[in-house]
Every structure is written in structure tokens, then in C-alpha cells.
Write a protein that holds these residues in place. Structure first.
Motif, mmCIF file in Angstrom:
data_model
loop_
_atom_site.group_PDB
_atom_site.id
_atom_site.type_symbol
_atom_site.label_atom_id
_atom_site.label_comp_id
_atom_site.label_asym_id
_atom_site.label_seq_id
_atom_site.Cartn_x
_atom_site.Cartn_y
_atom_site.Cartn_z
ATOM 1 N N LEU A 1 1.024 -1.165 0.000
ATOM 2 C CA LEU A 1 0.003 -0.148 0.001
ATOM 3 C C LEU A 1 0.794 1.348 -0.034
ATOM 4 C CD1 LEU A 1 -2.410 -1.205 2.780
ATOM 5 C CD2 LEU A 1 -2.693 -1.569 0.320
ATOM 6 N N ALA A 2 0.821 1.918 -1.037
ATOM 7 C CA ALA A 2 1.819 3.182 -1.281
ATOM 8 C C ALA A 2 0.902 4.457 -1.927
ATOM 9 C CB ALA A 2 2.930 2.764 -1.968
ATOM 10 N N MET A 3 -0.257 4.527 -1.327
ATOM 11 C CA MET A 3 -1.231 5.718 -1.990
ATOM 12 C C MET A 3 -1.083 7.043 -1.749
ATOM 13 S SD MET A 3 -2.999 2.346 -1.037
ATOM 14 C CE MET A 3 -3.965 2.456 0.012
ATOM 15 N N GLY A 4 -0.225 7.012 -0.885
ATOM 16 C CA GLY A 4 0.043 8.519 -0.612
ATOM 17 C C GLY A 4 -0.677 9.236 0.514
ATOM 18 N N CYS A 5 -1.230 10.607 0.258
ATOM 19 C CA CYS A 5 -2.062 11.389 1.007
ATOM 20 C C CYS A 5 -2.646 12.494 0.390
ATOM 21 C CB CYS A 5 -1.266 11.831 2.309
ATOM 22 S SG CYS A 5 0.196 13.009 2.019
ATOM 23 N N ARG A 6 -3.665 13.076 0.743
ATOM 24 C CA ARG A 6 -4.502 13.899 0.300
ATOM 25 C C ARG A 6 -4.528 15.236 1.309
ATOM 26 N NH1 ARG A 6 -8.674 10.553 1.850
ATOM 27 N NH2 ARG A 6 -10.144 11.466 3.148
ATOM 28 N N GLU A 7 -4.979 16.240 0.535
ATOM 29 C CA GLU A 7 -4.895 17.788 1.556
ATOM 30 C C GLU A 7 -6.189 17.681 2.229
ATOM 31 O OE1 GLU A 7 -2.453 21.283 -0.148
ATOM 32 O OE2 GLU A 7 -3.584 20.181 -1.949
ATOM 33 N N ARG A 8 -6.173 18.035 3.432
ATOM 34 C CA ARG A 8 -7.347 18.577 4.204
ATOM 35 C C ARG A 8 -8.001 19.782 3.519
ATOM 36 N NH1 ARG A 8 -5.630 17.865 8.838
ATOM 37 N NH2 ARG A 8 -6.387 15.650 9.373
ATOM 38 N N THR A 9 -9.325 19.899 3.253
ATOM 39 C CA THR A 9 -9.831 20.845 2.792
ATOM 40 C C THR A 9 -10.464 21.942 3.573
ATOM 41 O OG1 THR A 9 -11.732 19.856 2.134
ATOM 42 C CG2 THR A 9 -10.229 19.332 0.810
ATOM 43 N N ARG A 10 -11.203 23.089 3.094
ATOM 44 C CA ARG A 10 -11.885 23.842 3.727
ATOM 45 C C ARG A 10 -12.866 23.227 4.516
ATOM 46 N NH1 ARG A 10 -15.457 29.100 1.715
ATOM 47 N NH2 ARG A 10 -16.331 29.471 3.958
ATOM 48 N N GLY A 11 -13.667 22.629 3.688
ATOM 49 C CA GLY A 11 -14.747 21.877 4.319
ATOM 50 C C GLY A 11 -14.537 20.947 5.560
ATOM 51 N N ALA A 12 -13.311 20.355 5.593
ATOM 52 C CA ALA A 12 -12.590 19.511 6.774
ATOM 53 C C ALA A 12 -12.393 20.352 7.880
ATOM 54 C CB ALA A 12 -11.677 18.847 6.533
#
Length: 377
Positions: free
Chosen positions: A79-90
Motif C-alpha cells: 500500500l503506497a497510495m500517499g495522502c491528500r490535502e485537508r480541505t476548507r470543508g474539513a
């Protein structure tokens, strides 16, 4: 993927002992990959991971325009899917929904790869490394970066980025502050910034208005673990990544994890070095069909936020990756087992933004008894 839009230098100092840009760093690994003959399928989306039962192979369900739908059977999955950014909605910033609000990574792609100038008067929310780098990048393109505001009483970015990206360009950093209102109808016209108390609640009467057309969010990264969750991988609530043992194997035999999908790193060099160590473990698993059981827990004690791995065998040398909860100076990271000090690493300073590596030789470990990792100062 993301390296191609990181046109600044600073990559490769640990892995290649020289300074590279993001595309140059990625290019090194592309050349290494081409020399292996490993099959690569680009533009392919993994839809589902199905664990094998009773020693049966795992199945990776994926789809692409070139190959159509595939169900690939395999002894091991990384598993090497990386990460995503936290958004304004979060983070639930109140106010309207005008244009001009970007995550730092999105703004970086628009500017560096698409050639779009996203704004002229900018406020940065959060002091993550991508946000700090974008403060410098926007300044170099002629924008006025008014301020960088950080909710916590300390920065979440590396010290070198605070110096090179903020201080060198005269951009103020306001700790214990946050954006409490977004103003504007079609396009952002300004934001309201307030100081927060020790409970991270805005303090009435501390509001300050900034007239700006762009708000860039650098408020954290989230490991991309939807496929992991669907497979039944046990997750750690602190890292938001899988629970792993010393070989970076999850609770599902033959399923491994590394990089930002496991825990968010500060340097891409550390991602690469961790992945290369995992490759050795994965190859060993495929050759031998099993790895040593890991019955000993590694627990994060006083001042330590989390450790990787969370389980060890006690029979192998171990490299711990960890982060502290709060900054400190002139202290130590201490590992204890059965009331006995196993390893002590003196630290001139430790910051939550900087990952700490700690080597534990197998001959210092007992075969029974959990480990506790603490910060002392």
C-alpha cells in the motif's frame, strides 16, 4: 506524481547526498525503475483489494483504458497510495463560498504546471511545508503575501522552510491564530483572522481584517486509506494509517504499507528510504512465505505522538520513526522495556514537524515485554 509540480530544490540530500528539484528527484527513480524490467501500468485505477483466505493469493481489482478490467492475484501487496490535502470543508471555516480559496497543493499545480497566477494578495492558513513553500513561490511571482497564520503555538513546517520561505521574504508568521471568517461573494475580498486561546477557541476582540483575493490552505494531510479500510486493514487513530509491525506488514499477512499512506512524512527522502527497506522485507516474505511473528507492542508514552512500527518481534534490529507532541530542547527520546532503559537518544531540540528515527539493536531487547517510547526534558 506530486514531485513533478515541486520545482523547488531541497530534495535528495539524504537519499542521494545532493540537492535536487522535485522533477529531478523523481527522474532518478524513473531511471532506476527502467533498469529493473518491472511491469508498470499507468493511468490504472485500483477499485478494490480483496484479501486471500487461508493462504490464498490476494486480489487487486483495477481498471484502465489500455487493459480494461483486471483482477490481479498476488502473494504480496504494498500500500503506497500517499495522502491528500485537508480541505476548507474539513476544518469548517465560516463564511461564504467565493472563488480564490485553494489548498496549497492545488495552487502549486496551477502555478507551476498550468501556468495560472492564482492571486495577487494572499493569506496562508496553516504553516505546513507546502504552504510555506507557496508563500515564497507567490512572492517570487509578484504577489503580496500578507501573512501566514497557524492555529497551534508552534509551526507545523520545517525550520528551514520558515527561514527560507517566510523570514527571507519578510512574511509574518502568527502563531495561535486562525481564520474565523471568509468575506466575498463571487470572489474572495478578505478574511478575518483571530487569536486563539489555549483551548484553540477564538478570543473575542482580537479580530483583524485582511483585504485579499486569495486564501491558501496548508492545514494538514490525510493518508489515502479508503482501499485499506475496505480490505479490513487495522488503522491507527493517531496517524490515520495502518498499524504495522517491524517489517511494515499490516494485520493482514502479505499486505504491507509505506510512505505517506502509513504516516505523513516531512521529507520525501525519508519516504524513499522507508520504501526501500520495505522492499527488502516484501521480497523476503515472497521468498520464505512468512515473516517472524511480532507479539511485542511499541507504545507511545509521555510527549510522543506516535511510533512506527507499533509491533516488533524482539529478534530483529528495529528502526523506529516517531514524532513528539510538542517542541522541546535539551532532552532525550528514551525507549524502555520491562522497566529497563533500552535506548536513549539525546536531542538538542525536537519539533512535531520533524520525524525522528531511532535505531534499536536486537541484542538490547528482551523476547518478552512491551516497549514504551517517551520524551524527557
Amino acid at each position: 506524481g506530486i514531485l513533478n509540480q515541486c520545482i523547488h530544490n531541497g530534495f535528495g540530500l539524504h537519499r542521494f547526498q545532493e540537492e535536487l528539484t522535485g522533477p529531478e528527484y523523481a527522474g532518478r527513480f524513473l531511471e532506476m525503475l527502467r533498469a529493473t524490467g518491472v511491469q508498470v501500468q499507468l493511468d490504472t485505477m485500483a477499485l478494490q483489494l480483496v484479501p486471500g483466505q487461508a493462504g490464498a493469493p490476494h486480489t487487486v481489482h483495477c481498471v484502465s483504458a489500455q487493459h480494461g478490467y483486471q483482477a490481479l492475484e498476488t502473494a504480496a501487496v504494498v500500500l503506497a497510495m500517499g495522502c491528500r490535502e485537508r480541505t476548507r470543508g474539513a476544518i469548517a471555516i465560516p463564511g461564504e463560498r467565493p472563488s480564490g480559496i485553494f489548498t496549497a497543493g492545488t495552487a502549486q499545480r496551477y502555478l507551476n504546471m498550468e501556468g495560472y497566477m492564482v492571486g495577487r494578495r494572499v493569506v496562508i492558513l496553516g504553516s505546513g511545508d507546502i504552504g510555506l513553500i507557496m508563500a515564497r513561490r507567490m512572492s517570487l511571482e509578484g504577489a503580496k503575501v500578507l501573512a501566514c497564520v497557524e492555529l497551534m503555538p508552534y509551526s507545523s513546517g520545517l525550520t528551514r522552510n520558515i527561514v527560507q520561505c517566510l523570514q527571507d521574504y519578510g512574511i509574518p508568521l502568527y502563531l495561535s491564530h486562525t481564520v474565523t471568517a471568509v468575506n466575498g461573494d463571487n470572489r474572495l475580498t478578505g478574511v478575518t483572522v483571530s487569536r486563539v486561546d489555549e483551548h484553540l477557541r477564538p478570543v473575542p476582540g482580537t479580530e483583524k481584517e485582511y483585504k485579499c483575493d486569495t486564501l491558501i490552505l496548508s492545514v494538514g494531510l490525510i493518508p489515502e486509506n479508503e482501499l485499506s479500510n475496505g480490505m479490513g486493514v487495522e488503522m491507527n487513530r493517531v496517524t490515520s494509517g495502518p498499524v504495522v509491525n517491524e517489517s511494515l506488514e499490516t494485520n493482514i499477512e502479505g499486505v504491507f504499507a509505506c510512505g505517506n499512506v502509513l504516516h505523513v512524512h516531512d521529507l520525501v527522502d525519508f519516504v524513499s528510504l522507508e520504501a526501500e527497506r520495505l522492499a527488502d522485507w516484501t521480497a523476503r516474505y515472497v521468498r520464505e512465505g512468512t515473516l517472524s511473528p511480532c507479539p511485542l507492542d511499541v507504545q507511545a508514552g509521555n510527549g510522543v505522538g506516535h511510533t512506527i512500527p507499533q509491533k516488533i518481534s524482539g529478534t530483529e534490529d528495529v528502526r523506529l520513526s516517531l514524532r513528539v507532541r510538542a517542541p522541546f530542547r535539551d532532552g532525550s527520546i528514551v525507549v524502555r522495556q520491562n522497566g529497563r532503559e533500552v535506548v536513549r537518544k539525546p536531542m538538542k531540540k525536537a519539533l512535531p514537524a520533524e520525524m525522528i528515527w531511532l535505531e534499536i539493536p536486537a541484542d538490547r531487547l528482551d523476547r518478552q515485554g512491551d516497549l514504551e517510547v517517551c520524551a524527557e526534558w
